[in-house]
Design a protein around this motif. Structure first.
Motif, PDB file in Angstrom:
ATOM      1  N   TYR A   7       0.851  -1.191   0.000  1.00 41.17           N
ATOM      2  CA  TYR A   7       0.000   0.000   0.000  1.00 41.17           C
ATOM      3  C   TYR A   7       0.883   1.235   0.000  1.00 41.17           C
ATOM      4  N   GLN A   8       0.266   2.371  -0.292  1.00 31.56           N
ATOM      5  CA  GLN A   8       1.011   3.627  -0.310  1.00 31.56           C
ATOM      6  C   GLN A   8       0.128   4.754   0.187  1.00 31.56           C
ATOM      7  N   TYR A  18      -2.101   6.111 -10.700  1.00 31.32           N
ATOM      8  CA  TYR A  18      -2.787   5.955  -9.418  1.00 31.32           C
ATOM      9  C   TYR A  18      -1.808   5.965  -8.239  1.00 31.32           C
ATOM     10  N   ILE A  19      -0.682   5.214  -8.351  1.00 33.85           N
ATOM     11  CA  ILE A  19       0.357   5.200  -7.323  1.00 33.85           C
ATOM     12  C   ILE A  19       1.592   5.934  -7.854  1.00 33.85           C
ATOM     13  N   GLY A  20       2.540   6.229  -6.963  1.00 31.35           N
ATOM     14  CA  GLY A  20       3.755   6.945  -7.368  1.00 31.35           C
ATOM     15  C   GLY A  20       4.676   6.105  -8.227  1.00 31.35           C
ATOM     16  N   SER A  21       5.604   6.752  -8.935  1.00 33.17           N
ATOM     17  CA  SER A  21       6.518   6.052  -9.859  1.00 33.17           C
ATOM     18  C   SER A  21       7.419   5.055  -9.126  1.00 33.17           C
ATOM     19  N   LYS A  23       6.670   3.351  -6.380  1.00 35.21           N
ATOM     20  CA  LYS A  23       5.846   2.182  -6.036  1.00 35.21           C
ATOM     21  C   LYS A  23       5.565   1.334  -7.272  1.00 35.21           C
ATOM     22  N   VAL A  24       5.414   1.990  -8.435  1.00 34.63           N
ATOM     23  CA  VAL A  24       5.214   1.251  -9.693  1.00 34.63           C
ATOM     24  C   VAL A  24       6.434   0.371  -9.978  1.00 34.63           C
ATOM     25  N   SER A  25       7.633   0.930  -9.808  1.00 38.08           N
ATOM     26  CA  SER A  25       8.876   0.170 -10.033  1.00 38.08           C
ATOM     27  C   SER A  25       8.997  -0.989  -9.050  1.00 38.08           C
ATOM     28  N   GLU A  26       8.610  -0.742  -7.792  1.00 38.43           N
ATOM     29  CA  GLU A  26       8.663  -1.786  -6.759  1.00 38.43           C
ATOM     30  C   GLU A  26       7.757  -2.964  -7.121  1.00 38.43           C
ATOM     31  N   ILE A  27       6.517  -2.630  -7.581  1.00 37.52           N
ATOM     32  CA  ILE A  27       5.566  -3.684  -7.959  1.00 37.52           C
ATOM     33  C   ILE A  27       6.055  -4.433  -9.194  1.00 37.52           C
ATOM     34  N   LYS A  55       1.053  -1.137 -19.546  1.00 41.92           N
ATOM     35  CA  LYS A  55       2.258  -0.901 -20.369  1.00 41.92           C
ATOM     36  C   LYS A  55       3.524  -1.104 -19.547  1.00 41.92           C
ATOM     37  N   VAL A  56       3.527  -0.560 -18.323  1.00 42.02           N
ATOM     38  CA  VAL A  56       4.713  -0.651 -17.465  1.00 42.02           C
ATOM     39  C   VAL A  56       4.949  -2.079 -16.993  1.00 42.02           C
TER      40      VAL A  56
END
Length: 385
Positions: A7-8, A18-21, A23-27, A55-56
């Protein structure tokens, strides 16, 4: 199988993802490390956010938001034609703004002297989807008309209607089965009941009422589903009494109560009397404490729908609440209207009955719609010497 969660805390959602960049990299790293197939967000994502995240994360990973997940579960539970129509409509309305450019190679080429591209494939897909939505809405309207006819037929019979409402998996269907012996699907899973089921309940004292089991509520219930299940939820507005079934053993029971109250306020049924049932008391950590707390309140009954514990108290409480929704009448019934006298004893609460030369004088609480049938007899009673 859940392999991880995160979560963030943000002041507001990122409009792109929706979430920060970070957190996107972490997921994304976790997806590759744990061989993840689906990423579920516990909130509704916009069409743009869904596309950017997919896409990411890569084409093989499905990004699913809260609404899509609930729709998937509803789709699996739909057992009747009406439920299937309702779910299909909600799914299509959800998909419409989220269609992506998957088939650009099928776009119509420009021809003749017209410059530029012809009709794009995504526009064709949207038109097809809109047509299908129109067809489904017409079918659902037909279903609603049929349901209304059944309701009108029920209204003509002066039996009070009691609706079971509550959070999904609170035990509504189990309570219906326990009271009526109806073979309604009652399982330990979300949204096991999608269609309203109505059964007649006869108590030991001969009184009767109709009991309706409705679709379970949930926190942040998608608006598309509330709209699609309007026919189901309309059953609630026709009730004489609402029975709010609560899984009191659940650690988040307070939040679940708030979620149900929120949906009920949207349906504008605040004028209907309410009875609260604290179900699954036997599974709670301290059943005795819960029972003592319930005794302090007039609107709460404790029970276990699975084993029938507390069922007599529930029936008595329902009868008392139904009395509040009834009207007081004094009527003189002719001797040839024995059918009316029998019905009053069946659906009403008789305080006094007295045989006179003109007929049977009766004082009772009866359902409002039945009181209207007695109006001529009440006038006769008023003119009685």
């Amino acid at each position: 199988m859940v392999v991880g969660s995160t979560y963030q805390k943000l002041t507001k959602p990122n409009p792109r993802t929706y979430i920060g960049s970070g957190k996107v990299s972490e997921i994304k790293s976790a997806i590759h490390a744990l061989d993840v197939e689906t990423v579920i967000f516990d909130d509704e994502l916009s069409a743009g956010q869904l596309r950017n995240l997919e896409k990411v994360f890569g084409g093989d990973v499905r990004v699913c938001d809260r609404t899509a997940l609930i729709l998937d579960i509803f789709n699996q539970r739909a057992a009747t034609h009406e439920a299937s129509l309702q779910v299909a409509l909600a799914q299509m309305e959800y998909q419409l703004p989220r269609l992506t450019k998957m088939w650009t190679h099928l776009e119509r080429q420009a021809g003749g002297q017209v410059k530029g591209m012809g009709e794009k494939q995504i526009e064709v897909d949207k038109r097809i989807l809109r047509n299908q939505i129109g067809v489904l809405k017409k079918e659902l309207e037909t279903v609603r008309k049929h349901r209304k006819q059944y309701r009108n037929r029920r209204i003509s019979v002066p039996v009070p209607v009691v609706s079971l409402v509550g959070y999904t998996n609170a035990g509504k269907s189990t309570l219906l089965n326990q009271l009526t012996g109806a073979d309604v699907l009652a399982e330990d899973k979300l949204f096991a009941t999608l269609d309203p089921t109505t059964r007649r309940v006869q108590m030991k004292n001969g009184k009767e009422f109709l009991l309706t089991d409705t679709v379970g509520f949930i926190q942040k219930l998608p608006t598309t589903l509330v709209a699609a299940f309007r026919a189901t939820l309309e059953e609630i507005s026709e009730s004489s009494l609402l029975v709010h079934v609560v899984d009191i053993s659940h650690p988040l029971s307070e939040q679940q109560i708030e979620a149900v109250d929120k949906v009920l306020s949207e349906l504008d049924v605040s004028s209907i009397p309410r009875l609260i049932v604290w179900n699954k008391v036997d599974k709670a950590s301290d059943p005795q404490k819960i029972r003592q707390e319930a005794e302090k309140r007039e609107d709460v009954v404790c029970m276990s729908a699975l084993n029938g514990d507390g069922l007599p108290e529930f029936c008595n409480a329902v009868q008392e609440r139904l009395k509040d929704s009834m009207v007081w009448v004094e009527a003189l019934l002719p001797f040839d209207r024995g059918d009316l006298l029998s019905t009053i004893h069946q659906v009403g609460m008789v305080e006094k009955s007295e045989y006179t030369a003109q007929g049977t004088f009766i004082r009772a609480h009866v359902p409002l719609r039945f009181a209207r049938l007695l109006t001529p007899m009440r006038q006769l009673c008023a003119s009685r010497p």
